[in-house]
Scaffold this motif. Structure first.
Motif, PDB file in Angstrom:
ATOM      1  N   LEU A  38      -7.311   0.620   6.450  1.00 43.78           N
ATOM      2  CA  LEU A  38      -6.397  -0.467   6.423  1.00 43.78           C
ATOM      3  C   LEU A  38      -5.359  -0.332   7.248  1.00 43.78           C
ATOM      4  O   LEU A  38      -4.801  -1.282   8.024  1.00 43.78           O
ATOM      5  CB  LEU A  38      -5.941  -0.700   4.858  1.00 43.78           C
ATOM      6  N   ILE A  39      -4.761   1.016   7.424  1.00 41.37           N
ATOM      7  CA  ILE A  39      -3.728   1.255   8.220  1.00 41.37           C
ATOM      8  C   ILE A  39      -4.003   0.836   9.786  1.00 41.37           C
ATOM      9  O   ILE A  39      -3.269   0.609  10.547  1.00 41.37           O
ATOM     10  CB  ILE A  39      -3.237   2.784   8.161  1.00 41.37           C
ATOM     11  N   TYR A  40      -5.180   1.317   9.985  1.00 36.30           N
ATOM     12  CA  TYR A  40      -5.839   1.143  11.533  1.00 36.30           C
ATOM     13  C   TYR A  40      -5.982  -0.337  11.770  1.00 36.30           C
ATOM     14  O   TYR A  40      -5.732  -0.915  12.790  1.00 36.30           O
ATOM     15  CB  TYR A  40      -7.189   1.813  11.669  1.00 36.30           C
ATOM     16  N   LEU A  41      -6.439  -1.119  10.633  1.00 31.79           N
ATOM     17  CA  LEU A  41      -6.534  -2.482  10.890  1.00 31.79           C
ATOM     18  C   LEU A  41      -5.292  -3.358  10.891  1.00 31.79           C
ATOM     19  O   LEU A  41      -4.912  -4.139  11.805  1.00 31.79           O
ATOM     20  CB  LEU A  41      -7.264  -3.352   9.705  1.00 31.79           C
ATOM     21  N   ALA A  42      -4.114  -2.936  10.098  1.00 30.12           N
ATOM     22  CA  ALA A  42      -2.994  -3.461  10.295  1.00 30.12           C
ATOM     23  C   ALA A  42      -2.273  -3.173  11.795  1.00 30.12           C
ATOM     24  O   ALA A  42      -1.461  -4.035  12.083  1.00 30.12           O
ATOM     25  CB  ALA A  42      -2.069  -2.676   9.049  1.00 30.12           C
ATOM     26  N   VAL A  90       1.028   8.517  11.917  1.00 31.24           N
ATOM     27  CA  VAL A  90       2.378   8.751  11.089  1.00 31.24           C
ATOM     28  C   VAL A  90       2.282   8.038   9.616  1.00 31.24           C
ATOM     29  O   VAL A  90       2.372   8.416   8.490  1.00 31.24           O
ATOM     30  CB  VAL A  90       3.537   8.076  11.653  1.00 31.24           C
ATOM     31  N   LEU A  91       1.580   6.920   9.603  1.00 33.83           N
ATOM     32  CA  LEU A  91       1.478   5.952   8.608  1.00 33.83           C
ATOM     33  C   LEU A  91       0.410   6.656   7.336  1.00 33.83           C
ATOM     34  O   LEU A  91       0.960   6.385   6.333  1.00 33.83           O
ATOM     35  CB  LEU A  91       1.078   4.407   8.864  1.00 33.83           C
ATOM     36  N   THR A  92      -0.634   7.450   8.117  1.00 31.54           N
ATOM     37  CA  THR A  92      -1.482   7.867   7.017  1.00 31.54           C
ATOM     38  C   THR A  92      -0.905   9.426   6.641  1.00 31.54           C
ATOM     39  O   THR A  92      -1.579   9.931   5.667  1.00 31.54           O
ATOM     40  CB  THR A  92      -3.000   8.268   8.063  1.00 31.54           C
ATOM     41  N   ARG A  93       0.337   9.751   7.150  1.00 34.89           N
ATOM     42  CA  ARG A  93       0.825  11.080   6.623  1.00 34.89           C
ATOM     43  C   ARG A  93       0.236  12.416   7.168  1.00 34.89           C
ATOM     44  O   ARG A  93       0.512  13.228   7.001  1.00 34.89           O
ATOM     45  CB  ARG A  93       1.162  11.039   5.415  1.00 34.89           C
ATOM     46  N   GLU A  94      -0.950  11.915   8.220  1.00 35.33           N
ATOM     47  CA  GLU A  94      -1.848  13.143   8.776  1.00 35.33           C
ATOM     48  C   GLU A  94      -0.975  13.889   9.739  1.00 35.33           C
ATOM     49  O   GLU A  94      -1.283  15.139   9.756  1.00 35.33           O
ATOM     50  CB  GLU A  94      -3.067  12.804   9.406  1.00 35.33           C
TER      51      GLU A  94
END
Length: 481
Positions: A38-42, A90-94
């Motif tokens: 979902l993060i990649y799609l956003a 960053v958004l995935t916190r990886e």
């Protein structure tokens, strides 16, 4: 500066990056990583909308793309692409800190392979795929990809290709720039597909084969395992060696072979020297490291792999060459600077430039003995123009200025000279690992934010052949028409 056309091109790039970001979204959905997907799609949606907004004002009135706009568009395009490509990490916190995420992303797009990660295997499948796929995008170049898909404007786009393509000179394989771009990406895609099939046949899982091929053909070097390629079978390691070395060859050779111009393909002087350097270096290193390994086969395998991965500036590893004798490490250091062939996906100074410099030195020495002699410098049977010689000399001057200025700044972190020097060398030549604290079993996380910014600039400068990144630093570049 024509800011309208610059805005249009940057917007166009963001729209294509949105398309690219859909691939890790698909991978995330396949592996059940729905939150990451979902993060990649956003992120893809944001890139697409912003890209549309930036390119909205284009009305088709631009008739010419000048050198200034071409170089600026390429430099800014690669940076903007990296800025948005880092957001999912960053958004995935990886990779929680943006400066580290940007470092990793620029390293991917520039096919450098230097990493700040200590545990690659902790990443999601979607992020592993995106991380490796950035190599494939950056290998041939996003502008070449765009030109292969559709004409961007009515004027000349050759300045975009010149700014992005590696080597001392860029020429068209066929009369039209768009057709040249299509041929290049057709060859690139064909080698990629063959690489994936070959690695699968050697026993590598499909996902690993895709990511490894992206890194090999794009000469990037991001792996999906903490041991890089060291954990795979000798057969797979040998296959990757061949794939890397073939990816460091000038793509003109493949075009000539497909066109049945065999004489032209085998008469390219740079390619002959490229293979000669590889074999001479690998055999010398094999002789030097023979006491470290049990069998001759294992010695040759590691030797050829490391020579192949360094001269093509890929950055994979099968062993910790930081533990090799000084002679072997020095040879690898020289290969870092030489790099692959012009017109390939590899980085470095390029074999052709090294040949031109040696020929120029030989000419000057001969003229000292015979002052009235008229001697032309030739490559592949053709006289080199004064423009090519001048640009080579200017490039080498700029190269060492950037190298030493970067080294001075990075040395503020107070690490040993070998670490600092090879870190700058590895990023400027788009290689990946260096020696000592940035060796193949280490990473670049130890550097300060300032040093990371310098190394990021070096990665972009090295991939774009220095001048686009230096041109945008000139105040006169930004003056409006």
């Amino acid at each position: 500066m024509n800011f309208a056309i610059l805005s249009f091109i940057i917007g166009f790039i963001l729209q294509f990056e949105a398309l690219f970001l859909l691939l890790p979204w698909i991978v995330g959905m396949i592996y059940g990583e729905y939150h990451v997907a979902l993060i990649y799609l956003a992120t893809a949606a944001v890139c697409f909308l912003l890209g549309k907004l930036l390119s909205f004002r284009h009305t088709g009135r631009f008739k010419e793309l000048y050198v200034r706009e071409g170089f600026t568009a390429v430099a800014l395009g690669w940076f903007v692409m990296s800025v948005f490509g880092a957001i999912p990490f960053v958004l995935t916190r990886e990779i929680p800190f943006y400066i580290d995420a940007l470092f990793e992303t620029i390293s991917g797009f520039t096919t450098t392979g230097s990493s700040i990660l200590s545990d690659v295997e902790a990443l999601s499948y979607a992020s592993l795929f995106w991380r490796s796929f950035t190599h494939w995008i950056g290998g041939m170049g996003v502008f070449v990809f765009i030109m292969a898909i559709l004409p961007m404007m009515g004027g000349s786009t050759m300045n975009l290709m010149r700014a992005e393509s590696p080597g001392p000179s860029v020429s068209k394989l066929v009369p039209r720039v768009r057709d040249t771009a299509k041929i290049l990406y057709g060859l690139y895609l064909a080698i990629t597909i063959l690489g994936v099939i070959a690695l699968c046949l050697c026993g590598m899982p499909l996902f690993d084969s895709l990511c490894t091929t992206f890194g090999s053909v794009g000469t990037g070097g991001f792996g999906v395992k903490n041991s890089s390629i060291g954990g795979y079978s000798p057969l797979i390691q040998n296959a990757v060696t061949v794939l890397m070395i073939l990816s460091g060859v000038n793509y003109t050779v493949y075009f000539c072979l497909l066109s049945r111009q065999f004489k032209e393909a085998f008469s390219i002087e740079e390619v002959r020297w490229y293979f000669l350097i590889i074999f001479a270096s690998a055999l010398t290193i094999a002789w030097n490291i023979r006491p470290l390994y049990a069998t001759l086969g294992e010695t040759l395998r590691h030797s050829f792999f490391q020579v192949g991965t360094i001269i093509t500036t890929t950055g994979f590893a099968t062993t910790d060459f930081n533990m090799w004798p000084q002679l072997s490490k020095t040879i690898l250091l020289l290969l870092m600077m030489i790099g692959a062939c012009a017109g390939s996906t590899g980085g470095g100074i390029k074999v052709s430039r090294v040949l031109i410099l040696f020929k120029a030195i030989r000419k000057e020495l001969s003229m000292m003995i015979h002052p009235r002699m008229v001697k032309k410098i030739k490559m592949d049977g053709h006289n080199l123009s004064h423009e090519t010689l001048r640009s080579t000399n200017v490039y080498m001057t700029a190269y060492f200025i950037v190298l030493f200025v970067s080294l001075l700044i990075v040395c503020l972190d107070e690490y040993d000279l070998s670490t600092n020097f090879t870190a700058v060398l590895a990023t400027l030549n788009n290689i990946g690992p260096g020696l000592e604290l940035v060796g193949p079993t280490q990473n670049f996380a130890l550097f300060s934010p300032l040093s990371k910014c310098v190394l990021m600039f070096d990665m972009l400068a090295g991939r774009l052949e220095l001048f686009p990144m230096l041109v945008i630093l000139l105040p006169s570049c930004w003056k409006k028409y």
